[in-house]
Motif scaffolding. Sequence first.
Motif, PDB file in Angstrom:
ATOM      1  N   LYS A  17     -12.321 -15.234  20.607  1.00 11.49           N
ATOM      2  CA  LYS A  17     -11.793 -15.716  21.894  1.00 11.49           C
ATOM      3  C   LYS A  17     -10.538 -14.944  22.309  1.00 11.49           C
ATOM      4  O   LYS A  17      -9.520 -15.526  22.718  1.00 11.49           O
ATOM      5  N   VAL A  18     -10.608 -13.611  22.176  1.00 17.49           N
ATOM      6  CA  VAL A  18      -9.540 -12.725  22.636  1.00 17.49           C
ATOM      7  C   VAL A  18     -10.168 -11.651  23.506  1.00 17.49           C
ATOM      8  O   VAL A  18     -11.386 -11.444  23.481  1.00 17.49           O
ATOM      9  N   GLY A  19      -9.361 -10.951  24.301  1.00 14.39           N
ATOM     10  CA  GLY A  19      -9.871  -9.870  25.130  1.00 14.39           C
ATOM     11  C   GLY A  19     -10.271  -8.675  24.269  1.00 14.39           C
ATOM     12  O   GLY A  19      -9.599  -8.350  23.284  1.00 14.39           O
ATOM     13  N   GLU A  20     -11.364  -8.023  24.642  1.00 11.21           N
ATOM     14  CA  GLU A  20     -11.815  -6.859  23.877  1.00 11.21           C
ATOM     15  C   GLU A  20     -10.754  -5.758  23.871  1.00 11.21           C
ATOM     16  O   GLU A  20     -10.476  -5.143  22.835  1.00 11.21           O
ATOM     17  N   GLN A  21     -10.131  -5.483  25.044  1.00  9.71           N
ATOM     18  CA  GLN A  21      -9.109  -4.437  25.096  1.00  9.71           C
ATOM     19  C   GLN A  21      -7.877  -4.837  24.298  1.00  9.71           C
ATOM     20  O   GLN A  21      -7.250  -3.999  23.643  1.00  9.71           O
ATOM     21  N   ASP A  22      -7.516  -6.123  24.329  1.00 14.13           N
ATOM     22  CA  ASP A  22      -6.389  -6.588  23.514  1.00 14.13           C
ATOM     23  C   ASP A  22      -6.684  -6.381  22.032  1.00 14.13           C
ATOM     24  O   ASP A  22      -5.792  -5.998  21.262  1.00 14.13           O
ATOM     25  N   LEU A  23      -7.920  -6.637  21.619  1.00 11.60           N
ATOM     26  CA  LEU A  23      -8.287  -6.447  20.216  1.00 11.60           C
ATOM     27  C   LEU A  23      -8.161  -4.984  19.820  1.00 11.60           C
ATOM     28  O   LEU A  23      -7.604  -4.649  18.769  1.00 11.60           O
ATOM     29  N   ARG A  24      -8.680  -4.088  20.669  1.00  7.02           N
ATOM     30  CA  ARG A  24      -8.593  -2.662  20.362  1.00  7.02           C
ATOM     31  C   ARG A  24      -7.123  -2.216  20.278  1.00  7.02           C
ATOM     32  O   ARG A  24      -6.748  -1.472  19.368  1.00  7.02           O
ATOM     33  N   GLU A  25      -6.305  -2.657  21.222  1.00 13.46           N
ATOM     34  CA  GLU A  25      -4.897  -2.244  21.229  1.00 13.46           C
ATOM     35  C   GLU A  25      -4.147  -2.811  20.031  1.00 13.46           C
ATOM     36  O   GLU A  25      -3.297  -2.132  19.440  1.00 13.46           O
ATOM     37  N   CYS A  26      -4.463  -4.034  19.646  1.00 11.43           N
ATOM     38  CA  CYS A  26      -3.855  -4.618  18.460  1.00 11.43           C
ATOM     39  C   CYS A  26      -4.137  -3.761  17.230  1.00 11.43           C
ATOM     40  O   CYS A  26      -3.231  -3.464  16.444  1.00 11.43           O
ATOM     41  N   LEU A  27      -5.389  -3.335  17.065  1.00 11.46           N
ATOM     42  CA  LEU A  27      -5.761  -2.542  15.895  1.00 11.46           C
ATOM     43  C   LEU A  27      -5.191  -1.129  15.966  1.00 11.46           C
ATOM     44  O   LEU A  27      -4.918  -0.512  14.929  1.00 11.46           O
ATOM     45  N   ILE A  28      -4.980  -0.607  17.184  1.00 10.84           N
ATOM     46  CA  ILE A  28      -4.339   0.704  17.328  1.00 10.84           C
ATOM     47  C   ILE A  28      -2.861   0.607  16.980  1.00 10.84           C
ATOM     48  O   ILE A  28      -2.341   1.401  16.188  1.00 10.84           O
ATOM     49  N   PHE A  29      -2.181  -0.381  17.546  1.00 10.54           N
ATOM     50  CA  PHE A  29      -0.734  -0.476  17.359  1.00 10.54           C
ATOM     51  C   PHE A  29      -0.355  -0.919  15.943  1.00 10.54           C
ATOM     52  O   PHE A  29       0.801  -0.763  15.548  1.00 10.54           O
ATOM     53  N   THR A  30      -1.305  -1.485  15.202  1.00 10.50           N
ATOM     54  CA  THR A  30      -1.044  -1.832  13.795  1.00 10.50           C
ATOM     55  C   THR A  30      -1.712  -0.829  12.854  1.00 10.50           C
ATOM     56  O   THR A  30      -1.779  -1.064  11.661  1.00 10.50           O
ATOM     57  N   GLU A  31      -2.210   0.262  13.423  1.00  9.97           N
ATOM     58  CA  GLU A  31      -2.718   1.424  12.689  1.00  9.97           C
ATOM     59  C   GLU A  31      -3.900   1.101  11.767  1.00  9.97           C
ATOM     60  O   GLU A  31      -3.965   1.512  10.632  1.00  9.97           O
ATOM     61  N   TRP A  32      -4.833   0.338  12.339  1.00 10.13           N
ATOM     62  CA  TRP A  32      -6.130   0.169  11.691  1.00 10.13           C
ATOM     63  C   TRP A  32      -7.106   1.217  12.228  1.00 10.13           C
ATOM     64  O   TRP A  32      -7.938   1.727  11.500  1.00 10.13           O
ATOM     65  N   ILE A  33      -7.008   1.488  13.551  1.00 13.62           N
ATOM     66  CA  ILE A  33      -7.871   2.471  14.194  1.00 13.62           C
ATOM     67  C   ILE A  33      -7.014   3.361  15.088  1.00 13.62           C
ATOM     68  O   ILE A  33      -5.849   3.055  15.342  1.00 13.62           O
ATOM     69  N   TYR A  34      -7.589   4.458  15.547  1.00 15.52           N
ATOM     70  CA  TYR A  34      -6.898   5.309  16.511  1.00 15.52           C
ATOM     71  C   TYR A  34      -7.898   5.758  17.573  1.00 15.52           C
ATOM     72  O   TYR A  34      -9.117   5.735  17.366  1.00 15.52           O
ATOM     73  N   SER A  35      -7.353   6.161  18.708  1.00 12.94           N
ATOM     74  CA  SER A  35      -8.169   6.552  19.854  1.00 12.94           C
ATOM     75  C   SER A  35      -7.914   8.010  20.203  1.00 12.94           C
ATOM     76  O   SER A  35      -6.761   8.459  20.192  1.00 12.94           O
ATOM     77  N   GLU A  36      -8.979   8.741  20.493  1.00  8.79           N
ATOM     78  CA  GLU A  36      -8.871  10.115  20.973  1.00  8.79           C
ATOM     79  C   GLU A  36      -9.480  10.177  22.368  1.00  8.79           C
ATOM     80  O   GLU A  36     -10.501   9.545  22.631  1.00  8.79           O
ATOM     81  N   SER A  37      -8.863  10.938  23.261  1.00  9.16           N
ATOM     82  CA  SER A  37      -9.342  11.047  24.635  1.00  9.16           C
ATOM     83  C   SER A  37      -9.722  12.497  24.923  1.00  9.16           C
ATOM     84  O   SER A  37      -9.025  13.426  24.519  1.00  9.16           O
ATOM     85  N   ARG A  38     -10.838  12.689  25.569  1.00 10.31           N
ATOM     86  CA  ARG A  38     -11.289  14.010  25.977  1.00 10.31           C
ATOM     87  C   ARG A  38     -11.740  13.954  27.438  1.00 10.31           C
ATOM     88  O   ARG A  38     -12.208  12.927  27.919  1.00 10.31           O
ATOM     89  N   SER A  39     -11.586  15.051  28.144  1.00  5.42           N
ATOM     90  CA  SER A  39     -12.065  15.130  29.522  1.00  5.42           C
ATOM     91  C   SER A  39     -13.126  16.213  29.618  1.00  5.42           C
ATOM     92  O   SER A  39     -13.100  17.187  28.859  1.00  5.42           O
ATOM     93  N   ARG A  40     -14.070  16.031  30.512  1.00  7.13           N
ATOM     94  CA  ARG A  40     -15.105  17.030  30.774  1.00  7.13           C
ATOM     95  C   ARG A  40     -15.434  16.992  32.263  1.00  7.13           C
ATOM     96  O   ARG A  40     -15.362  15.940  32.911  1.00  7.13           O
ATOM     97  N   TRP A  41     -15.786  18.140  32.793  1.00  8.80           N
ATOM     98  CA  TRP A  41     -16.120  18.226  34.208  1.00  8.80           C
ATOM     99  C   TRP A  41     -17.547  17.765  34.426  1.00  8.80           C
ATOM    100  O   TRP A  41     -18.476  18.194  33.744  1.00  8.80           O
ATOM    101  N   SER A  42     -17.740  16.872  35.383  1.00  6.63           N
ATOM    102  CA  SER A  42     -19.074  16.387  35.736  1.00  6.63           C
ATOM    103  C   SER A  42     -19.526  17.081  37.017  1.00  6.63           C
ATOM    104  O   SER A  42     -18.920  16.893  38.081  1.00  6.63           O
ATOM    105  N   ASP A  43     -20.565  17.898  36.917  1.00 11.13           N
ATOM    106  CA  ASP A  43     -21.090  18.564  38.105  1.00 11.13           C
ATOM    107  C   ASP A  43     -21.668  17.559  39.096  1.00 11.13           C
ATOM    108  O   ASP A  43     -21.542  17.724  40.309  1.00 11.13           O
ATOM    109  N   SER A  44     -22.302  16.522  38.573  1.00  6.92           N
ATOM    110  CA  SER A  44     -22.933  15.546  39.469  1.00  6.92           C
ATOM    111  C   SER A  44     -21.904  14.748  40.257  1.00  6.92           C
ATOM    112  O   SER A  44     -22.103  14.414  41.419  1.00  6.92           O
ATOM    113  N   LYS A  45     -20.747  14.449  39.618  1.00  2.00           N
ATOM    114  CA  LYS A  45     -19.712  13.654  40.279  1.00  2.00           C
ATOM    115  C   LYS A  45     -18.594  14.499  40.849  1.00  2.00           C
ATOM    116  O   LYS A  45     -17.729  13.998  41.557  1.00  2.00           O
ATOM    117  N   GLN A  46     -18.606  15.798  40.513  1.00  2.00           N
ATOM    118  CA  GLN A  46     -17.602  16.744  40.998  1.00  2.00           C
ATOM    119  C   GLN A  46     -16.175  16.266  40.707  1.00  2.00           C
ATOM    120  O   GLN A  46     -15.290  16.316  41.547  1.00  2.00           O
TER     121      GLN A  46
END
Length: 274
Positions: A167-196
Motif C-alpha cells: 500500500k505504497v506508491g510504486e515510484q516511492d518504493l523505487r526511490e526508497c530503495l535507491i536512496f537507501t542503496e539497495w538498487i540504482y538507476s541508469e538513464s539512457r537516451s536514444r533518438w526515435s525516428d518515428s517520434k522525431q
Amino acid sequence: MNNPIVPTIEHNGFGLVVSSEQIAEGAGVQHKNVLESISTHTAKLERFGQVAFETRAGYNNSQVRVALLNEPQSTLLMTFMRNTDQVAEFKANLVEAFFKMAQQLSSAPRPAELTRSDLARMVLESESEKLALSSKIEADAPKVNFWDTYCSDDDKLSFRSVASVLKVGEQDLRECLIFTEWIYSESRSRWSDSKQKKEYRNRYSEFSHKKPYFDRVQNADVPRFGGELMHTLKITIPGAEAIQRHVAKFVDEYGSLHKAIPFLETRYNDKKAS
C-alpha cells in the motif's frame, strides 16, 4: 534572443510531460530552485493532477530527482517565475512544444484493437504478478502472510505488485530503495525516428550486497541499453519480505513512505557529497 531553447516534451505513463530539468534550462535557473518552487506551490499545481517524480542518473553517477509536469502544471509553474526575456521566450516555446507533440500524436496511426486472446493473455500476466490477489488480504492482517500464502519460492514479483501489497506508491518504493542503496538507476537516451525526438529509458539494477533480493529478467526483444541487453528488475520472495520490513521502519518513523522520501534523498545526497 539568440539560440532560444525548445523543450523536449516526453510521452510516458503520465501522458505528455516536460521535466523540471528542461524547465530549469529553458528559464535559465538552477534545477534545485525549480524543485523548490514545485514544493512551495504543490497544492496549486495538483489542481491539474498529481505531480509525478522519477529518479534519473546525474553527474558522476549521482541520482537526481526530477519532476514531470503536464502542460497546465508547467505553464502555471512558469507564471511563478520572474518574467525575464528568457523566461517569456521559453513560455512561448513550451506552449508551442506541447501543441506540436499533441498534433503529432493525434496524426499517428492508431494501434490495432486488442483481440480476445490479447485480453486473455493480459489477464494471465496480471494474475501471475499477484496484482489481483492483493484485494484478498485483510487490511490489518500481517503482510508476510501474503507472501506465504500466495507466492511460491521461485516467484519473481514486479515492483508494482509489491508496492500494491504494501500500500505504497510504486515510484516511492523505487526511490526508497535507491536512496537507501539497495538498487540504482541508469538513464539512457536514444533518438526515435518515428517520434522525431529523444526518448529516455531507465534501467534498474541491484547492488551486489542485495543480489538475493532481486532478479534481472533479460529483455532480448527490445532495443539494447547502451550496448547491453535491456533487463527488467524483479523482486524475489525473500526480497519482498526484506522490503516489507525495510519500508515499515520508515512508515513508523515518518508516518508514510511518501513523507520519508525527501529525508532519505537528503541523507543520500549528503553521503555522496562527503
